[in-house]
Design an enzyme around this catalytic site. Sequence first.
Site, short mmCIF file in Angstrom:
data_model
loop_
_atom_site.label_atom_id
_atom_site.label_comp_id
_atom_site.label_asym_id
_atom_site.label_seq_id
_atom_site.Cartn_x
_atom_site.Cartn_y
_atom_site.Cartn_z
N GLY A 186 0.77 -1.24 0.00
CA GLY A 186 0.00 0.00 0.00
C GLY A 186 0.80 1.29 0.00
O GLY A 186 0.36 2.29 -0.55
N GLU A 208 3.49 4.07 6.22
CA GLU A 208 2.29 3.26 5.97
C GLU A 208 1.30 4.06 5.13
O GLU A 208 1.28 5.29 5.20
CB GLU A 208 1.61 2.94 7.32
CG GLU A 208 1.74 1.51 7.78
CD GLU A 208 0.82 0.54 7.03
OE1 GLU A 208 0.59 0.72 5.82
OE2 GLU A 208 0.35 -0.41 7.66
N ASP A 213 -5.78 2.00 10.48
CA ASP A 213 -7.22 1.84 10.72
C ASP A 213 -7.43 1.33 12.14
O ASP A 213 -7.53 2.11 13.08
CB ASP A 213 -7.75 0.89 9.64
CG ASP A 213 -9.25 0.73 9.67
OD1 ASP A 213 -9.93 1.54 10.32
OD2 ASP A 213 -9.77 -0.22 9.04
N THR A 256 -1.95 -3.47 12.69
CA THR A 256 -0.75 -3.64 11.86
C THR A 256 0.40 -2.77 12.37
O THR A 256 1.53 -3.25 12.52
CB THR A 256 -1.06 -3.27 10.39
OG1 THR A 256 -2.22 -4.00 9.97
CG2 THR A 256 0.11 -3.61 9.48
N ARG A 286 -5.12 0.40 -7.02
CA ARG A 286 -3.91 1.00 -6.44
C ARG A 286 -3.33 2.12 -7.29
O ARG A 286 -2.69 3.02 -6.79
CB ARG A 286 -2.80 -0.06 -6.32
CG ARG A 286 -2.99 -1.04 -5.18
CD ARG A 286 -1.68 -1.76 -4.92
NE ARG A 286 -1.87 -3.02 -4.24
CZ ARG A 286 -2.04 -3.16 -2.92
NH1 ARG A 286 -2.05 -2.10 -2.14
NH2 ARG A 286 -2.21 -4.34 -2.37
P1 IMP Z 1 -5.12 -1.88 10.57
O1 IMP Z 1 -4.27 -3.02 11.03
O2 IMP Z 1 -6.59 -2.15 10.79
O3 IMP Z 1 -4.70 -0.54 11.13
O4 IMP Z 1 -5.03 -1.84 9.01
C1 IMP Z 1 -3.98 -1.33 8.38
C2 IMP Z 1 -3.92 -1.87 6.97
O5 IMP Z 1 -5.22 -2.19 6.44
C3 IMP Z 1 -3.38 -0.80 6.07
O6 IMP Z 1 -2.00 -0.96 5.92
C4 IMP Z 1 -4.12 -1.04 4.78
O7 IMP Z 1 -3.38 -1.91 3.96
C5 IMP Z 1 -5.40 -1.71 5.16
N1 IMP Z 1 -6.54 -0.76 5.16
C6 IMP Z 1 -7.18 -0.24 6.23
N2 IMP Z 1 -8.16 0.60 5.85
C7 IMP Z 1 -8.12 0.63 4.50
C8 IMP Z 1 -8.88 1.34 3.50
O8 IMP Z 1 -9.79 2.15 3.76
N3 IMP Z 1 -8.53 1.10 2.22
C9 IMP Z 1 -7.51 0.25 1.86
N4 IMP Z 1 -6.79 -0.42 2.75
C10 IMP Z 1 -7.09 -0.25 4.07
MG MG Z 2 -1.03 -1.57 4.23
#
Ligand code: IMP
Ligand code: MG
Length: 173
Positions: free
Chosen positions: A41, A96, A100, A104, A163
């Site tokens: 990403g 990053e 969200d 991660t 992307r």
């Molecule tokens: P987290 O572990 O929930 O914080 O998610 C982080 C990862 O989820 C990011 O590195 C993104 O790859 C993916 N992600 C979270 N939200 C989105 C979104 O709205 N669009 C695309 N990818 C997302």
């Molecule tokens: Mg990501």
Amino acid sequence: MKIAEIILDRQKIADRINVLGQQITADYRGKNLVLIGVLNGAFIFLADLARTIDLEAEVDFIRVASYDAATETSGSIRLSKEPELDLTGKDVLLVEDIVDSGITMTWLHDYFMTKHQPDSIKTCALIDKHERRAVEVKVDYVGFQLNRGFLVGYGLDYAQKYRTLPEVCALEV
Ligand code: IMP
Ligand code: MG
């Protein structure tokens, strides 16, 4: 699924990245900056951000997988590509696309602290969706705080699609 609307256009993204680059340049002067992009990403964001940082930074990548074709994190993270530079004594800035739930970023922070010996580790994300945070995580450099749905484009995907769009867009779900 269709693209619903453009959330961040090219100019808005570029202007904000210039500001972030200036801040990072000021903060890391005299340090050993290594930019670590989180694949896939962050590839476009890292490329643009790196060129606004007026320092001799090194660049490497890490790849983790937590999402399949879903729009929410599965909570389980798999390391699929390790960084290859020696990070001992370096000042790591994790780059990053989006934070969200924070799962991660927290996992990555712990990974760098336990598996490498950097002098410092900070985090930079183009987008911070802080309202959906499940675990507390500090993002040191944030491009935009957004909470409008699932975003694609400018590196962000939905099931590996979209992307390459130059803008950040919302998906119609
Ligand atoms: P987290 O572990 O929930 O914080 O998610 C982080 C990862 O989820 C990011 O590195 C993104 O790859 C993916 N992600 C979270 N939200 C989105 C979104 O709205 N669009 C695309 N990818 C997302
Ligand atoms: Mg990501």
